[in-house]
Design an enzyme around this catalytic site. Structure first.
Site, PDB file in Angstrom:
ATOM      1  N   ASP A  39       0.828  -1.207   0.000  1.00 12.85           N
ATOM      2  CA  ASP A  39       0.000   0.000   0.000  1.00 12.85           C
ATOM      3  C   ASP A  39       0.866   1.262   0.000  1.00 12.85           C
ATOM      4  O   ASP A  39       1.598   1.515   0.951  1.00 12.85           O
ATOM      5  CB  ASP A  39      -0.895  -0.021   1.250  1.00 12.85           C
ATOM      6  CG  ASP A  39      -2.054   0.935   1.120  1.00 12.85           C
ATOM      7  OD1 ASP A  39      -2.030   1.774   0.201  1.00 12.85           O
ATOM      8  OD2 ASP A  39      -2.980   0.849   1.939  1.00 12.85           O
ATOM      9  N   ASP A  40       0.786   2.018  -1.069  1.00  9.10           N
ATOM     10  CA  ASP A  40       1.521   3.298  -1.198  1.00  9.10           C
ATOM     11  C   ASP A  40       3.034   3.101  -1.292  1.00  9.10           C
ATOM     12  O   ASP A  40       3.799   4.000  -0.930  1.00  9.10           O
ATOM     13  CB  ASP A  40       1.229   4.249  -0.022  1.00  9.10           C
ATOM     14  CG  ASP A  40      -0.221   4.712   0.057  1.00  9.10           C
ATOM     15  OD1 ASP A  40      -1.037   4.256  -0.763  1.00  9.10           O
ATOM     16  OD2 ASP A  40      -0.520   5.524   0.946  1.00  9.10           O
ATOM     17  N   CYS A  79      -6.207   4.194  -3.224  1.00  8.36           N
ATOM     18  CA  CYS A  79      -6.437   2.798  -2.821  1.00  8.36           C
ATOM     19  C   CYS A  79      -7.687   2.117  -3.387  1.00  8.36           C
ATOM     20  O   CYS A  79      -7.583   1.115  -4.084  1.00  8.36           O
ATOM     21  CB  CYS A  79      -6.506   2.708  -1.295  1.00  8.36           C
ATOM     22  SG  CYS A  79      -4.983   3.216  -0.478  1.00  8.36           S
ATOM     23  N   ARG A  83      -7.701  -1.023  -5.968  1.00  8.83           N
ATOM     24  CA  ARG A  83      -7.985  -2.383  -5.480  1.00  8.83           C
ATOM     25  C   ARG A  83      -9.132  -3.035  -6.242  1.00  8.83           C
ATOM     26  O   ARG A  83      -9.137  -4.240  -6.497  1.00  8.83           O
ATOM     27  CB  ARG A  83      -8.299  -2.341  -3.980  1.00  8.83           C
ATOM     28  CG  ARG A  83      -7.042  -2.271  -3.168  1.00  8.83           C
ATOM     29  CD  ARG A  83      -7.201  -1.510  -1.877  1.00  8.83           C
ATOM     30  NE  ARG A  83      -5.893  -1.018  -1.501  1.00  8.83           N
ATOM     31  CZ  ARG A  83      -4.975  -1.733  -0.853  1.00  8.83           C
ATOM     32  NH1 ARG A  83      -5.254  -2.939  -0.409  1.00  8.83           N
ATOM     33  NH2 ARG A  83      -3.782  -1.246  -0.619  1.00  8.83           N
ATOM     34  N   HIS A 138     -10.658  -2.672   1.718  1.00  6.51           N
ATOM     35  CA  HIS A 138     -10.976  -1.323   1.205  1.00  6.51           C
ATOM     36  C   HIS A 138     -11.887  -1.323  -0.014  1.00  6.51           C
ATOM     37  O   HIS A 138     -11.807  -0.435  -0.870  1.00  6.51           O
ATOM     38  CB  HIS A 138      -9.680  -0.534   0.917  1.00  6.51           C
ATOM     39  CG  HIS A 138      -9.835   0.921   1.255  1.00  6.51           C
ATOM     40  ND1 HIS A 138      -8.870   1.876   1.052  1.00  6.51           N
ATOM     41  CD2 HIS A 138     -10.896   1.581   1.784  1.00  6.51           C
ATOM     42  CE1 HIS A 138      -9.310   3.041   1.443  1.00  6.51           C
ATOM     43  NE2 HIS A 138     -10.543   2.898   1.896  1.00  6.51           N
ATOM     44  N   SER A 161      -8.361   1.642   5.353  1.00  9.25           N
ATOM     45  CA  SER A 161      -6.970   2.067   5.570  1.00  9.25           C
ATOM     46  C   SER A 161      -6.604   2.128   7.047  1.00  9.25           C
ATOM     47  O   SER A 161      -7.444   2.395   7.904  1.00  9.25           O
ATOM     48  CB  SER A 161      -6.734   3.442   4.942  1.00  9.25           C
ATOM     49  OG  SER A 161      -6.904   3.357   3.557  1.00  9.25           O
ATOM     50  N   HIS A 234       1.492   2.253   3.925  1.00 13.00           N
ATOM     51  CA  HIS A 234       0.578   3.389   4.103  1.00 13.00           C
ATOM     52  C   HIS A 234       0.823   3.942   5.509  1.00 13.00           C
ATOM     53  O   HIS A 234       1.011   3.172   6.453  1.00 13.00           O
ATOM     54  CB  HIS A 234      -0.854   2.838   3.973  1.00 13.00           C
ATOM     55  CG  HIS A 234      -1.932   3.864   3.861  1.00 13.00           C
ATOM     56  ND1 HIS A 234      -2.296   4.665   4.912  1.00 13.00           N
ATOM     57  CD2 HIS A 234      -2.759   4.182   2.832  1.00 13.00           C
ATOM     58  CE1 HIS A 234      -3.303   5.443   4.533  1.00 13.00           C
ATOM     59  NE2 HIS A 234      -3.598   5.172   3.268  1.00 13.00           N
ATOM     60  N   ASP A 286      -0.265  -0.696  -4.735  1.00 13.91           N
ATOM     61  CA  ASP A 286      -1.588  -0.202  -5.180  1.00 13.91           C
ATOM     62  C   ASP A 286      -1.575   1.203  -5.768  1.00 13.91           C
ATOM     63  O   ASP A 286      -2.516   1.595  -6.453  1.00 13.91           O
ATOM     64  CB  ASP A 286      -2.613  -0.286  -4.035  1.00 13.91           C
ATOM     65  CG  ASP A 286      -2.413   0.788  -2.979  1.00 13.91           C
ATOM     66  OD1 ASP A 286      -1.265   1.248  -2.786  1.00 13.91           O
ATOM     67  OD2 ASP A 286      -3.404   1.174  -2.333  1.00 13.91           O
ATOM     68  N   ASN A 287      -0.541   1.976  -5.474  1.00 12.66           N
ATOM     69  CA  ASN A 287      -0.369   3.326  -6.057  1.00 12.66           C
ATOM     70  C   ASN A 287       0.977   3.864  -5.597  1.00 12.66           C
ATOM     71  O   ASN A 287       1.661   3.239  -4.783  1.00 12.66           O
ATOM     72  CB  ASN A 287      -1.515   4.292  -5.676  1.00 12.66           C
ATOM     73  CG  ASN A 287      -1.807   4.368  -4.191  1.00 12.66           C
ATOM     74  OD1 ASN A 287      -2.830   3.899  -3.719  1.00 12.66           O
ATOM     75  ND2 ASN A 287      -0.893   4.954  -3.440  1.00 12.66           N
ATOM     76  N   LYS A 307       1.343   9.481  -5.217  1.00 10.32           N
ATOM     77  CA  LYS A 307      -0.043   9.081  -4.946  1.00 10.32           C
ATOM     78  C   LYS A 307      -0.985  10.269  -5.151  1.00 10.32           C
ATOM     79  O   LYS A 307      -0.655  11.389  -4.787  1.00 10.32           O
ATOM     80  CB  LYS A 307      -0.140   8.592  -3.502  1.00 10.32           C
ATOM     81  CG  LYS A 307      -1.552   8.306  -3.017  1.00 10.32           C
ATOM     82  CD  LYS A 307      -1.546   7.755  -1.607  1.00 10.32           C
ATOM     83  CE  LYS A 307      -2.965   7.551  -1.087  1.00 10.32           C
ATOM     84  NZ  LYS A 307      -3.003   6.862   0.202  1.00 10.32           N
TER      85      LYS A 307
HETATM   86 MG    MG Z   1      -2.649   2.956  -1.431  1.00  8.34          MG
END
Ligand code: MG
Length: 470
Positions: A39-40, A79, A83, A138, A161, A234, A286-287, A307
């Site tokens: 995540d991130d 996110c 996803r 999410h 999150s 994240h 995811d980003n 992001k």
């Molecule tokens: Mg993310």
């Protein structure tokens, strides 16, 4: 019976039995799939992607033994929509997982991934796969939207999150600069039940790893699909005692190095159970990095933006595909996307793609095998419901601009479109629109044709429930 007919019967019986054995073997040999989705995590946040101080020996080894994809995209720069796309193979604007105002789901959200949508798990389940989701979901925290309603046999993780449900009397600065688990009242769920609140985030990566190892060992005799979506890196950042304070890169590095350790645990479990030659492991994010968190955020490496933006740093993610004997090792600069995983996995599993809806992915399995050709030659970059940019081949044309840090967002329609050659200029420094008007015209036409055919699903992200789950 004549002698020739008798022989024919014998031969026919032989072929029938052989085909039965073959079909049984095919069933037994169906490959397993593991998606590890961080995540991130930025494009530059792995050793193999050039980070100078974060050490990721396990993922680096996956890249050496498998494929490192240097032009692999998510379908959204935040996110929730990202996803939805990895699991459904469809652009978020089709599935309703988009909004220009509430860009992700929150604890007071009443929406989620509609029941009508197929996930990779739904499709594989129909082919006899065991399926598990571990980590951050999410895609809706109400029971009808949870993983167990979308093809997964089991779920263990946080439903949104790790920075949500922040307690009221702590400032954001305190909460993120000096994070404590009690500052974030995030629930931990098993299937549809809350089993811990607040989640002890110090040990969360370790516990996800333990759940993953258990699931693999328990399902070693049948095909399985594991979706392991880490809640980190994240913000707020947390690491267990074994990793905290160990990385040269500080707490962010500790978090990534613990995730790398967990990847090693998974690979070791596959090897110990003799599954490594029949399992595909896909590692991606995811980003891009959440740049406004300074040292607590990751790095997009040489890419522009982070992001919340559809510049390359927001949507191009560090991706490794591993599958000894099935994935030909190499560095792949062809385009790929998380949108492609559903059709690719479906094909490799011998399952059927539904014909009742539009998919936005391509089957990448020929590239996995090392064959020539480029299944994906175009990418459409959405920001909410806006087509922000389009890429064909090396060229990317922008219709909008944004704050490159992502937050606060400042999305504006461009009076004069900008064009970049991502082959020559991956950092997007040199606008070539004046030099290549024919390319601007061609990409504008491609975007127009795409937009004319697009059917938007009703947004699911703006629905509210009266009070969040307690
Ligand atoms: Mg993310």
């Amino acid at each position: 019976m004549k002698k020739s007919s008798f022989h024919f019967c014998i031969i026919l019986t032989f072929f029938l039995s052989a085909s039965q054995v073959l079909s049984q073997n095919t069933k037994v040999d169906k490959p397993n799939f593991i998606i590890i989705f961080t995540d991130d995590q930025g494009y530059g946040d792995l050793g193999t992607f050039g980070h100078p101080t974060i050490k990721t020996p396990n993922i680096d080894q996956m890249a050496t033994e498998g494929q490192k994809w240097t032009s692999f995209y998510v379908a959204a720069n935040v996110c929730t929509p990202s996803r939805s796309a990895i699991l459904t193979g469809r652009l978020p604007v089709r599935t309703g997982m988009y909004s220009n105002t509430r860009r992700v789901l929150f604890p007071d959200s009443g929406g989620g991934l509609p029941a009508y949508e197929n996930t990779i798990a739904t499709l594989l389940k129909g082919s006899g796969y065991a399926t598990a989701a571990i980590g951050k979901w999410h895609l809706g925290h109400l029971p009808q939207f949870l993983p167990t309603s979308h093809g997964f046999d089991s779920y263990f993780g946080i439903p949104y999150s790790n920075d949500m449900d922040r307690v009221n009397d702590i400032t954001a600065k305190e909460a993120f600069d000096n994070s404590k688990i009690e500052y974030f009242n995030v629930p931990l769920m098993r299937n549809t039940e809350i089993i811990e609140r607040p989640t002890d985030q110090n040990t969360i990566t370790k516990r996800y790893a333990a759940e993953a190892v258990k699931f693999i060992a328990e399902n070693k005799d049948k095909p399985f699909f594991l979706y392991l979506a880490h809640s980190l890196p994240h913000v707020p950042l947390f690491a267990s005692g074994d990793f905290k304070g160990k990385s040269e890169r500080g707490l962010y590095g500790d978090v990534i190095e613990e995730i790398d350790w967990s990847v090693g645990e998974i690979l070791n479990t596959l090897k110990a159970n003799g599954l490594d030659q029949n399992t595909y492991v896909i590692f991606t994010s995811d980003n891009g990095p959440w740049l406004v968190y300074n040292e607590q955020s990751g790095s997009a490496g040489s890419l522009y933006g982070g992001k919340g933006t559809s510049y390359e740093g927001g949507v191009r993610v560090p991706t490794v595909i591993w599958g000894p004997g099935n994935v030909k090792p190499g560095v792949i600069s062809k385009m790929g996307s998380t949108l492609d995983l559903l059709p690719t996995i479906t094909t490799l599993a011998g399952a059927k793609m539904p014909q009742d809806r539009v998919y936005d992915g391509f089957d990448l399995s020929p590239v996995f095998r090392g064959e020539e050709g480029t299944p994906r030659d175009e990418m459409f970059y959405y920001h909410g419901d806006r087509l922000f940019a389009v890429r064909k081949g090396a060229f990317k044309l922008y219709f909008y601009s944004n704050n490159p840090a992502g937050y606060p967002a400042k999305v504006e329609k461009l009076e004069k479109l900008t064009l970049f050659n991502l082959g020559h200029d991956p950092s997007e420094r040199f606008d070539l629109a004046n030099l290549h008007p024919e390319m601007v015209a061609n990409l504008t036409k491609i975007a127009k044709q795409h937009s004319e055919k697009m059917v938007f699903g009703p947004t699911q992200l703006e629905k509210r429930i009266e009070s969040p789950t307690q």
